[in-house]
Design an enzyme around this catalytic site. Structure first.
Site, mmCIF file in Angstrom:
data_model
loop_
_atom_site.group_PDB
_atom_site.id
_atom_site.type_symbol
_atom_site.label_atom_id
_atom_site.label_comp_id
_atom_site.label_asym_id
_atom_site.label_seq_id
_atom_site.Cartn_x
_atom_site.Cartn_y
_atom_site.Cartn_z
ATOM 1 C CD GLU A 110 41.943 5.211 36.795
ATOM 2 O OE1 GLU A 110 43.098 4.872 37.101
ATOM 3 O OE2 GLU A 110 41.068 4.397 36.462
ATOM 4 C CB SER A 394 36.327 -43.576 10.118
ATOM 5 O OG SER A 394 35.487 -44.613 10.589
#
Length: 770
Positions: A110, A394
């Protein structure tokens, strides 16, 4: 040489033209360089001034903030905690519990110059910038130091709004101050205990227990290297995922970085790299069980899943940003919905599924959501409330057929429609209904209440696909492919879309885009509020007349939702079922829907099977399961917040047609034929039966009138004129446009496995039955 050949004094000192040119050129260059230098100095001074200006407003940072393990907390609408990311029991590793090998691994991968800089690293910044410009980055390190990463995790977020020069300046200033007050070892401890490690785990000590069932000081070099490399992408490098190759590659990168930093030898790295990345993983996750949230995570699972997706879409990282997220979830309603679907309502089988969405018509807030039934131990699994691969049947009729007919054609509720033999244009495919019968001429109200398919499609023909598409878009519904006639009884939309669209009917025609999050508070105390700005999707008259008709779906003896009727509850709604597509070798009901609303809540329920082709059809007795789930939920919601009845707007008037109360838009051509009646009840009379030709004197004579007079609708909430001209002739160009748009594109009625509705099925009644 004679004296005449000697140069005189004047000859020796007289400059040539070339000398003049050189001097002029040199002076210009010097001026340019001075100007450039001056500009650079000014830029440096201005940049420094801006840096210190921004730094002066940097938030304060304390030791407790650096040491805290920052997970995101999610609240319901009453400020109750419903989820904390990282439900595992967290363990904080003090300095003596963190192996030096882990610290070496973290620094190597890192921040290689961690022990040489003082919070920010100019060399690292220049190197990262150069690598980004020329594309030479090795993909392992960026420009931020470990200290800067710690500051970002402690007080800032990863949202796009935080990626500014101001935030970078504040981050750098705070990093310098952290380095002044804490040792390198303390900073490493803070970082190691704070970072997100995937699967809801924060901190490497907790990760050691979760993945290996051990403490950090019990792990091997290979295991420590993997943990050190995971924070860059916890999900991608997760050893529990199926992509173990990525985790293996990342571990090896860390080992090689440790060799370059001379913390381990190449031989040690090679031996550690031989270990399987999945070796010694603990399926029981060590001692990490247990959390501090007082609600069963399964109950809120689908809602939390959508909240996390929403946070990421807004640019936040919910796993690293330590957010306080307030949502619109009604936890009590959510618990009730979960219990009804999983325990109280008897479904056809345990594997029958359901997806439910509840929204507030007033503002678009998503109140509750069900992603499925009996989902087992799956976390953030399939959320059927937001899936769009099942036909809504529907429930599409009010949205695409009758709503637009009122809005654009100003149809009254007694407008006569034809339920007679119908073939999709350009084909020999006939459209049928659930009962395989035709009922002749009937009113629009009766056709909608009884959920007849043919009248709905004939209505869509007269509206036209273009105008129907516009109406749908106003309700938040769209698709890439053009809609077809079949779409009028078969929209592929989610329960959430249905709920939000029907909510516009409940809200007098105002549509609100549904949303989950009401506010987000970041670690620095900044609060961002969210709301949904509604827009008018239809006239008040359209919304009220649709609602008035949809009440009959519950109250009319021939209504399709009598199983969901609730005495004393002012509600309106629509059912929907779909049958298996022709040619599938199966018959019967495949999907069953119930959508309904009051003024306070809009609910959409889908029921069916995830793999319908391998399951039995929904039994006739179970087609009402969606209605029963809806009824019980609506009964609970209305008891908590009872809704009054809708008030008829002044743009609508009630008339008496053939002894029945009907509604008509005031001043329309239909209104002029009938005298208004007193209408104190706000409810419609039953219109149970279709009518024979001898019983059509009231409406058919009106429909057959041909006149050149245009009719207008001027009602609009914002006071703007909305002049929508339609001719009285039902065979006008407006009606014909529907045919022109759909001659070759009737939809696929029954395929709910992701298929698009583009061609009529061999069994066309499948998509719109009831």
């Amino acid at each position: 040489m004679s004296n005449n050949d000697q140069p005189t004094r004047g000859d020796r000192h007289q400059p040539s033209q070339e000398d003049f040119d050189d001097e002029r050129s040199g002076g210009l260059i010097k001026k340019i360089l001075l100007w450039v230098a001056g500009i650079i100095v000014l830029l440096i001074v201005a940049g420094a001034a801006l840096f210190f200006y921004y730094a002066s407003s940097a938030p304060k940072i304390s030791e407790s903030e650096l040491a805290s393990q920052n997970g995101t907390t999610i609240y319901d609408d009453q400020n109750r905690v419903i989820s904390r990311l990282g439900l595992q029991k967290r363990e904080y590793a003090k300095d003596g519990q963190v192996p030096a090998t882990l610290k070496h691994a973290v620094v190597s991968i890192e921040d290689r110059r961690f022990y040489k800089h003082h919070g920010i690293d100019p060399i690292r910044i220049m190197g990262a910038a150069t690598s980004n410009i020329f594309g030479h980055s090795d993909g392992m390190q960026g420009g931020s130091t470990l200290t800067q990463q710690l500051v970002k995790l402690s007080v800032f977020s990863t949202a796009a709004s935080d990626r500014t020069f101001k935030r970078k300046a504040q981050e750098a200033w705070l990093a310098i101050n952290v380095e002044r007050h804490f040792s390198k070892n303390q900073i490493l401890d803070f970082y190691i205990n704070k970072v997100y490690m995937g699967n809801g785990v924060y901190g490497m000590q907790t990760a050691a227990q979760y993945y290996y069932g051990k403490n950090l000081d019990e792990l091997s070099l290979s295991q420590l290297a993997l943990l050190a490399g995971m924070p860059q992408s916890p999900t991608y490098y997760n050893p529990l995922s199926t992509n173990t190759q990525a985790a293996t590659q990342r571990r090896n990168e860390v080992l090689n970085a440790m060799v370059r930093s001379k913390y381990i030898t190449q031989s040690q790295a090679d031996n550690a790299a031989k270990d399987s990345i999945t070796a010694d993983l603990d399926p029981h996750h060590g001692n990490t069980s247990g959390g501090d949230v007082n609600v069963n995570e399964k109950v809120v699972d689908p809602y939390i899943k959508q909240v996390l997706a929403d946070l990421e879409a807004k640019g936040y990282n919910p796993y690293n940003d330590g957010l306080q997220v307030h949502t619109n979830l009604d936890l009590d309603a959510q618990k009730k919905l979960y219990d009804l679907a999983n325990n109280s309502v008897s479904f056809q089988s345990p594997t029958m599924q359901a997806g439910v969405a509840v929204t507030d018509p007033h503002n678009g807030q998503i109140v509750a959501m069900l992603g499925g039934r009996h989902t087992g131990k799956v976390i953030y699994g399939l959320n059927r409330a937001v899936q769009t691969n099942r036909s809504s049947g529907s429930t599409a009729k009010p949205l695409m057929d009758y709503g637009p007919a009122i809005e654009y054609l100003q149809w009254p509720t007694f407008k006569s429609v034809s339920d007679t033999k119908f073939y999709y244009p350009g084909t020999s495919i006939a459209l049928h209904d659930f009962d395989n019968k035709y009922k002749g001429t009937m009113t629009m109200r009766a056709a909608l209440v009884q959920s007849r398919n043919v009248p709905a499609i004939r209505t869509l023909q007269q509206v036209g696909i273009k105008r129907a598409t516009t109406f749908l878009k106003g309700l938040g519904i769209s698709q890439k492919k053009p809609y077809t006639l079949q779409s009028g009884i078969a929209l592929y939309i989610s329960p959430l879309q249905v709920s939000a669209a029907y909510a516009a009917f409940a809200n007098g025609g105002i549509y609100h885009k549904p949303f989950y999050i009401s506010s987000i508070t970041t670690q620095d105390g900044a609060v961002k509020h969210y709301s949904s700005t509604g827009h008018r999707a239809m006239n008040k008259a359209t919304a009220y007349m649709m609602t008035d008709m949809l009440k009959g779906v519950f109250t009319n003896s021939q209504g399709s939702a009598t199983a969901a009727r609730l005495d004393g509850v002012n509600q309106a709604g629509k059912t929907g079922t779909t049958n298996y597509p022709g040619g599938s070798g199966k018959s019967g009901v495949m999907d069953s829907w119930m959508a309904g609303y009051t003024k306070n809540y809009s609910i959409a329920v889908w029921t069916g099977y995830d793999h319908p082709m391998s399951e039995s059809p929904i039994a006739e007795s179970s087609t009402t399961d969606a209605q029963i789930l809806y009824r019980n939920l609506m009964q609970y919601l209305d008891s908590q917040n009872h809704a009054s009845d809708w008030k008829m707007p002044d743009t609508v008037e009630a008339v008496r047609v053939n002894g029945k109360r009907q509604l008509v838009i005031k001043d329309s051509k239909w209104a002029l034929q009938y005298a208004a009646i007193d209408d104190d009840s706000g409810s419609s009379d039953d219109d149970d039966s279709s009518r024979s030709s001898s019983d059509r004197s009231g409406s058919s004579s009106i429909d057959s009138m041909v006149t050149s007079r245009s009719v207008f609708s001027n009602e609009d909430q914002d006071g703007n004129n909305r002049n929508q001209n339609t001719t009285a002739n039902s065979n006008s160009s407006n009606g014909n446009s529907g045919n022109n748009n759909t001659n070759s594109n009737a939809g696929n009625s029954g395929n709910t496995n992701g298929g698009s509705a583009q061609q009529p099925a061999a069994n066309p009644q499948a998509a719109g039955a009831r």
